[in-house]
Scaffold this motif. Sequence first.
Motif, PDB file in Angstrom:
ATOM      1  N   LEU A  65      -5.230  11.162  -6.406  1.00 60.01           N
ATOM      2  CA  LEU A  65      -5.238  12.373  -5.587  1.00 60.01           C
ATOM      3  C   LEU A  65      -5.687  12.139  -4.163  1.00 60.01           C
ATOM      4  O   LEU A  65      -5.733  13.096  -3.368  1.00 60.01           O
ATOM      5  CB  LEU A  65      -6.141  13.426  -6.233  1.00 60.01           C
ATOM      6  CG  LEU A  65      -5.748  13.896  -7.636  1.00 60.01           C
ATOM      7  CD1 LEU A  65      -6.796  14.851  -8.189  1.00 60.01           C
ATOM      8  CD2 LEU A  65      -4.374  14.551  -7.636  1.00 60.01           C
ATOM      9  N   GLY A  66      -6.041  10.915  -3.821  1.00 64.35           N
ATOM     10  CA  GLY A  66      -6.506  10.633  -2.466  1.00 64.35           C
ATOM     11  C   GLY A  66      -5.448  10.913  -1.413  1.00 64.35           C
ATOM     12  O   GLY A  66      -4.253  11.050  -1.699  1.00 64.35           O
ATOM     13  N   ARG A  67      -5.886  10.973  -0.155  1.00 62.40           N
ATOM     14  CA  ARG A  67      -4.947  11.279   0.931  1.00 62.40           C
ATOM     15  C   ARG A  67      -3.874  10.204   1.052  1.00 62.40           C
ATOM     16  O   ARG A  67      -2.735  10.488   1.434  1.00 62.40           O
ATOM     17  CB  ARG A  67      -5.726  11.423   2.243  1.00 62.40           C
ATOM     18  CG  ARG A  67      -4.887  12.026   3.357  1.00 62.40           C
ATOM     19  CD  ARG A  67      -5.739  12.440   4.527  1.00 62.40           C
ATOM     20  NE  ARG A  67      -4.937  13.079   5.572  1.00 62.40           N
ATOM     21  CZ  ARG A  67      -4.593  14.354   5.560  1.00 62.40           C
ATOM     22  NH1 ARG A  67      -4.997  15.132   4.581  1.00 62.40           N
ATOM     23  NH2 ARG A  67      -3.862  14.855   6.542  1.00 62.40           N
ATOM     24  N   ASN A  68      -4.223   8.970   0.754  1.00 59.75           N
ATOM     25  CA  ASN A  68      -3.251   7.877   0.739  1.00 59.75           C
ATOM     26  C   ASN A  68      -2.962   7.422  -0.689  1.00 59.75           C
ATOM     27  O   ASN A  68      -2.565   6.275  -0.908  1.00 59.75           O
ATOM     28  CB  ASN A  68      -3.770   6.696   1.570  1.00 59.75           C
ATOM     29  CG  ASN A  68      -3.961   7.057   3.027  1.00 59.75           C
ATOM     30  OD1 ASN A  68      -3.128   7.743   3.607  1.00 59.75           O
ATOM     31  ND2 ASN A  68      -5.071   6.601   3.616  1.00 59.75           N
ATOM     32  N   GLY A  69      -3.162   8.332  -1.631  1.00 57.34           N
ATOM     33  CA  GLY A  69      -3.005   7.989  -3.035  1.00 57.34           C
ATOM     34  C   GLY A  69      -1.573   8.073  -3.525  1.00 57.34           C
ATOM     35  O   GLY A  69      -0.622   8.334  -2.770  1.00 57.34           O
ATOM     36  N   LEU A  70      -1.442   7.877  -4.828  1.00 57.61           N
ATOM     37  CA  LEU A  70      -0.118   7.821  -5.441  1.00 57.61           C
ATOM     38  C   LEU A  70       0.630   9.143  -5.310  1.00 57.61           C
ATOM     39  O   LEU A  70       1.815   9.161  -4.950  1.00 57.61           O
ATOM     40  CB  LEU A  70      -0.272   7.441  -6.924  1.00 57.61           C
ATOM     41  CG  LEU A  70       1.012   7.416  -7.756  1.00 57.61           C
ATOM     42  CD1 LEU A  70       1.981   6.369  -7.220  1.00 57.61           C
ATOM     43  CD2 LEU A  70       0.686   7.157  -9.216  1.00 57.61           C
ATOM     44  N   LEU A  71      -0.022  10.246  -5.585  1.00 57.80           N
ATOM     45  CA  LEU A  71       0.668  11.532  -5.579  1.00 57.80           C
ATOM     46  C   LEU A  71       1.157  11.905  -4.187  1.00 57.80           C
ATOM     47  O   LEU A  71       2.293  12.363  -4.007  1.00 57.80           O
ATOM     48  CB  LEU A  71      -0.254  12.618  -6.130  1.00 57.80           C
ATOM     49  CG  LEU A  71       0.369  14.008  -6.314  1.00 57.80           C
ATOM     50  CD1 LEU A  71       1.615  13.934  -7.186  1.00 57.80           C
ATOM     51  CD2 LEU A  71      -0.641  14.975  -6.911  1.00 57.80           C
ATOM     52  N   ASN A  72       0.322  11.701  -3.178  1.00 56.68           N
ATOM     53  CA  ASN A  72       0.738  11.988  -1.813  1.00 56.68           C
ATOM     54  C   ASN A  72       1.882  11.078  -1.371  1.00 56.68           C
ATOM     55  O   ASN A  72       2.799  11.513  -0.666  1.00 56.68           O
ATOM     56  CB  ASN A  72      -0.443  11.838  -0.850  1.00 56.68           C
ATOM     57  CG  ASN A  72      -1.142  13.167  -0.578  1.00 56.68           C
ATOM     58  OD1 ASN A  72      -0.497  14.181  -0.360  1.00 56.68           O
ATOM     59  ND2 ASN A  72      -2.463  13.159  -0.619  1.00 56.68           N
ATOM     60  N   SER A  73       1.845   9.822  -1.783  1.00 56.64           N
ATOM     61  CA  SER A  73       2.919   8.896  -1.428  1.00 56.64           C
ATOM     62  C   SER A  73       4.241   9.337  -2.038  1.00 56.64           C
ATOM     63  O   SER A  73       5.290   9.300  -1.382  1.00 56.64           O
ATOM     64  CB  SER A  73       2.564   7.480  -1.893  1.00 56.64           C
ATOM     65  OG  SER A  73       1.378   7.031  -1.283  1.00 56.64           O
ATOM     66  N   VAL A  74       4.208   9.792  -3.305  1.00 58.03           N
ATOM     67  CA  VAL A  74       5.432  10.261  -3.953  1.00 58.03           C
ATOM     68  C   VAL A  74       5.961  11.514  -3.268  1.00 58.03           C
ATOM     69  O   VAL A  74       7.174  11.637  -3.007  1.00 58.03           O
ATOM     70  CB  VAL A  74       5.163  10.521  -5.448  1.00 58.03           C
ATOM     71  CG1 VAL A  74       6.360  11.203  -6.099  1.00 58.03           C
ATOM     72  CG2 VAL A  74       4.848   9.218  -6.171  1.00 58.03           C
ATOM     73  N   LEU A  75       5.076  12.442  -2.941  1.00 64.88           N
ATOM     74  CA  LEU A  75       5.510  13.677  -2.289  1.00 64.88           C
ATOM     75  C   LEU A  75       6.117  13.413  -0.918  1.00 64.88           C
ATOM     76  O   LEU A  75       7.130  14.020  -0.531  1.00 64.88           O
ATOM     77  CB  LEU A  75       4.333  14.644  -2.166  1.00 64.88           C
ATOM     78  CG  LEU A  75       3.763  15.198  -3.478  1.00 64.88           C
ATOM     79  CD1 LEU A  75       2.551  16.072  -3.206  1.00 64.88           C
ATOM     80  CD2 LEU A  75       4.811  15.976  -4.248  1.00 64.88           C
ATOM     81  N   VAL A  76       5.528  12.486  -0.148  1.00 60.84           N
ATOM     82  CA  VAL A  76       6.059  12.165   1.178  1.00 60.84           C
ATOM     83  C   VAL A  76       7.399  11.453   1.064  1.00 60.84           C
ATOM     84  O   VAL A  76       8.358  11.753   1.799  1.00 60.84           O
ATOM     85  CB  VAL A  76       5.038  11.317   1.970  1.00 60.84           C
ATOM     86  CG1 VAL A  76       5.662  10.796   3.266  1.00 60.84           C
ATOM     87  CG2 VAL A  76       3.791  12.134   2.287  1.00 60.84           C
ATOM     88  N   ASN A  77       7.512  10.498   0.124  1.00 61.63           N
ATOM     89  CA  ASN A  77       8.756   9.751  -0.030  1.00 61.63           C
ATOM     90  C   ASN A  77       9.899  10.637  -0.523  1.00 61.63           C
ATOM     91  O   ASN A  77      11.067  10.409  -0.179  1.00 61.63           O
ATOM     92  CB  ASN A  77       8.559   8.586  -0.998  1.00 61.63           C
ATOM     93  CG  ASN A  77       7.656   7.510  -0.417  1.00 61.63           C
ATOM     94  OD1 ASN A  77       7.590   7.337   0.807  1.00 61.63           O
ATOM     95  ND2 ASN A  77       6.944   6.797  -1.281  1.00 61.63           N
ATOM     96  N   LEU A  78       9.582  11.655  -1.312  1.00 61.83           N
ATOM     97  CA  LEU A  78      10.619  12.579  -1.781  1.00 61.83           C
ATOM     98  C   LEU A  78      10.965  13.650  -0.752  1.00 61.83           C
ATOM     99  O   LEU A  78      11.899  14.436  -0.958  1.00 61.83           O
ATOM    100  CB  LEU A  78      10.169  13.260  -3.082  1.00 61.83           C
ATOM    101  CG  LEU A  78      10.056  12.359  -4.311  1.00 61.83           C
ATOM    102  CD1 LEU A  78       9.523  13.150  -5.502  1.00 61.83           C
ATOM    103  CD2 LEU A  78      11.396  11.713  -4.660  1.00 61.83           C
ATOM    104  N   GLY A  79      10.233  13.682   0.346  1.00 63.62           N
ATOM    105  CA  GLY A  79      10.499  14.663   1.383  1.00 63.62           C
ATOM    106  C   GLY A  79       9.968  16.043   1.071  1.00 63.62           C
ATOM    107  O   GLY A  79      10.327  17.015   1.765  1.00 63.62           O
ATOM    108  N   MET A  80       9.131  16.171   0.068  1.00 58.73           N
ATOM    109  CA  MET A  80       8.595  17.479  -0.282  1.00 58.73           C
ATOM    110  C   MET A  80       7.513  17.925   0.703  1.00 58.73           C
ATOM    111  O   MET A  80       7.286  19.131   0.872  1.00 58.73           O
ATOM    112  CB  MET A  80       8.047  17.450  -1.710  1.00 58.73           C
ATOM    113  CG  MET A  80       9.091  17.092  -2.761  1.00 58.73           C
ATOM    114  SD  MET A  80       8.426  17.021  -4.429  1.00 58.73           S
ATOM    115  CE  MET A  80       8.023  18.740  -4.704  1.00 58.73           C
ATOM    116  N   VAL A  81       6.839  16.985   1.326  1.00 55.09           N
ATOM    117  CA  VAL A  81       5.858  17.282   2.371  1.00 55.09           C
ATOM    118  C   VAL A  81       6.094  16.307   3.515  1.00 55.09           C
ATOM    119  O   VAL A  81       6.599  15.198   3.324  1.00 55.09           O
ATOM    120  CB  VAL A  81       4.405  17.164   1.855  1.00 55.09           C
ATOM    121  CG1 VAL A  81       4.112  18.207   0.800  1.00 55.09           C
ATOM    122  CG2 VAL A  81       4.137  15.774   1.294  1.00 55.09           C
TER     123      VAL A  81
END
Length: 292
Positions: free
Chosen positions: A129-145
Amino acid sequence: MNQPQRHSRKYTAALLLAPMVILLAGFLVIPVAGVLRSSFLDGDYLLEGTGFTFRHYIRFFSDTYYSSILWETFVDGLIVSFICLLLGFPTGYSLARLPPLARRWRTIIVIMPLTLSLVVIVFGWLIVLGRNGLLNSVLVNLGMVTSPKTLLFTRPAVILVLVQQFLPFMILSVMSVVMQIDPVLEQAASNLRANRLVTFRRVIIPLSAPGILVGFNLVFVLSISAFITPRLIGGNRVPMLGSLIYERIMSEFNWPSGAAMAFILFVAGLGFTAAFNALAASRLVGGRRHAL
């Protein structure tokens, strides 16, 4: 049975119960009584005060900050319990209806998170859940955020981690009860032209209610008393009473105040679960009488 045999059986039962009674008295009753006594000390440290006072209890109930934390702790516990119920009931029911071999392996998968250290699990979630964590990386790569979001130190993050930690208790409680329900009863309801929804509401839910209540109580009590997860995942932004008690005792060394808050949480949790169980039992009995 004659009198000597009765005395012999009572003596044997007393011997068998003695180790458990001694263990509970030595490691539960006496320490809890000591903590209760320290909550009435007139001081801010364990060895500082003497006498008997309600100062710490009055301070807790007179300050809206503590009352709001107690309320939020119970609300979070209820949210976690209901989410675990929604996720755990279908999982436990499906496991109970599997063949023994398949159920055994899937049960191992359910139990496996409980074998890990809670600190390890929480630190794993910190990475996810970190700012540079797995979930944020997936969301950015998918273009959701467009940029990483702050997922840590929020109430949804605390609830998510608590659900992951305590979901196995709900699954196992439901599974153990549903395994004792004869599938013939469901088939009989179907033969009486009851659809799946009616069968679920009139047959499965009433018969599996003991497992639901046990799982709900376990998850609720564990949630409101949690302190590691709220402290690390929620931080100061998501205070819960368990983490506040830990901080008051371990960081400030204010044992009397921490002990008072602990017993307030204990009595409030005990009263809520007792009232909830009484209400659920009355509804269950009423529902069974109506069905008959």
